[in-house]
Scaffold this active site. Structure first.
Site, PDB file in Angstrom:
ATOM      1  CE  LYS A  59      -3.602  -2.705   2.169  1.00 46.38           C
ATOM      2  NZ  LYS A  59      -4.202  -3.188   3.432  1.00 46.38           N
ATOM      3  CD  GLN A 103      -2.873  -4.766   6.510  1.00 47.47           C
ATOM      4  OE1 GLN A 103      -2.838  -3.778   5.803  1.00 47.47           O
ATOM      5  NE2 GLN A 103      -3.444  -5.886   6.122  1.00 47.47           N
ATOM      6  CG  ASP A 126      -9.447  -0.756   4.697  1.00 42.75           C
ATOM      7  OD1 ASP A 126      -9.282  -0.854   3.469  1.00 42.75           O
ATOM      8  OD2 ASP A 126      -8.654  -1.220   5.530  1.00 42.75           O
TER       9      ASP A 126
END
Lengths: 287, 287
Positions: A59, A103, A126
């Protein structure tokens, strides 16, 4: 083990990801020159799980390519919930951070749900915050999870109609299966969601015009389980000594499908590119 | 037009509603005597749609039966969005109001979504706030919509297993279809959601162990569309001169189903009773 002659059926995730990243790049340049804003993403990694480290690295590299400023917050595995929330709070308040990515998975002693809810909904790159999930569910899509969003984008890119189609999603995780089903439903597909408790998976998959598989079971879907001309997205990744495998028996299924994503090089890169799009969106909205 | 001999297959919504209201009553008495709190519900009705008026009246009568203090806020049809939001704001702040119910539909010039979002999530008796919808979607059910909740309760009451069962929901509204599907998915059923764009409804309904119909189309579901021994919930209501009809051809379908809700007297009363449960829950949590 060859797919010779069927190459035109492969959905090229890398090419689509590059295209999306190019879009982000030019929009980002407009945002910088027009309003003087450089989008910023803060990633949070707790512990040192090698796979998680790799995902975060991927990322960050994408951020570099498109021009997003990325902060890398790495916390030790023994971090407490309070410490994690306190970092999230400070990032929520930081005006240079437009988007936050936590994460997953977290170490077992931490609550991912509580941590996710602590992220300001407008910085939730997200799309996992309950508020954003709820907006998605009621058909008012804002920040949605990246993998389902990437799959919708791929369908558009390849001109696959969705409305009225029979869509089957295998896997009912919060990250992929559930939001994926909601996005198809918002586009008036007929949806079925199957999972480990489904008694006759094949009965469902055989009816699918579009099949999304996110079960994490190597080669779960065989050629005799799909309809001729089906469009297939394989979200699964199983790492073995001799390579990486998807949830779909690619070499055989491609002979029957009209379009299919490979593993690797399919859904993965598109997911990362959609994340970049979301960070940009957060930055555009937030000032 | 007789169901003689099949009476034992009828899910008695009125009886179940009474049972739920009795539970609410005794919990409410405990709350009053223990903590001195009388649960309060504020309903908001904009305009004078006769059906909406009737629904509000039904809810107020239920409040009276169980001992909930109910406030009836009736705004003229020409109320502005700002006026509506301002009333909601004041009710959010009012400590005697534990739950707020905005009766839908609103007059066309108002945004139901914006109004719904203005309701404090912890006072959202109907469970329509995006935050509550999102919590439902990710499997952390708090305040959920009343009709799906009532159907889950009825399944428990009648000992119908859900896990691994094939469930079909017809209708994909935010009020019933989508939250219903999410609740079944949280309980590990395999779910399919059909709607007006579904190309072959019968193919789906024939596979359903449990069928929930919320399409608003009189007698959409005929006996030849269901599986033997299916459990059927009819959420539809079509009012005609000679009576009220559900979405299911009750007289014929009951001969094939193992359990079925009638219209009226099925899902309706249970929905109202669940609302009472939610108001109580709001009051218990809020102090």
């Amino acid at each position: 083990m060859s797919v010779e002659g069927y190459e035109s059926r492969i959905i090229d995730g890398k090419a689509l990801a590059r295209q999306i990243e190019d879009e982000v790049k030019s929009e980002l340049e407009a945002l910088e020159s027009g309003r003087g804003i450089t989008p910023g993403l803060a990633t949070i990694l707790v512990g040192d799980d090698p796979a998680s480290r790799m995902y975060v690295r991927i990322k960050h590299r994408a951020c570099e390519r498109v021009g997003i400023r990325a902060e890398d917050h790495i916390l030790p595995a023994e971090t407490s919930q309070e410490e994690l929330i306190s970092l999230i709070d400070s990032l929520n308040k930081n005006r240079d951070v437009h988007a936050i990515l936590l994460q997953l998975p977290l170490p077992k002693h931490l609550s991912p749900q509580e941590a996710m809810e602590a992220i300001a909904p407008e910085k939730d790159a997200d799309g996992f915050h309950p508020y954003n999930m709820g907006k998605l569910m009621i058909g008012d899509e804002g920040l949605v999870p990246c993998t389902p969003h990437g799959i919708i984008r791929a369908l558009e890119e390849y001109n696959v109609p969705v409305k009225g189609k029979n869509v089957v999603v295998v896997g009912h995780s919060n990250v992929v299966g559930k939001p994926m089903a909601a996005m198809f439903l918002n586009r008036n597909a007929t949806i079925s969601v199957c999972h480990v408790f489904t008694d006759d998976l094949k009965r469902y998959t055989l009816g699918a015009d579009i099949l999304v598989v996110a079960a994490g079971v190597k080669h779960l879907i065989k050629a005799d389980m799909i309809k001729e001309e089906a469009v297939i997205f394989d979200v699964g990744i199983t790492q073995e000594k001799d390579g990486v495998y998807g949830d779909v028996d690619f070499e055989n299924v491609i002979k029957k499908a009209s379009l299919i994503t490979p593993v690797p090089g399919g859904v993965g890169p598109v997911t990362v590119a959609m994340l970049m799009k979301h960070v940009l969106k957060c930055a555009e909205k937030n000032f």
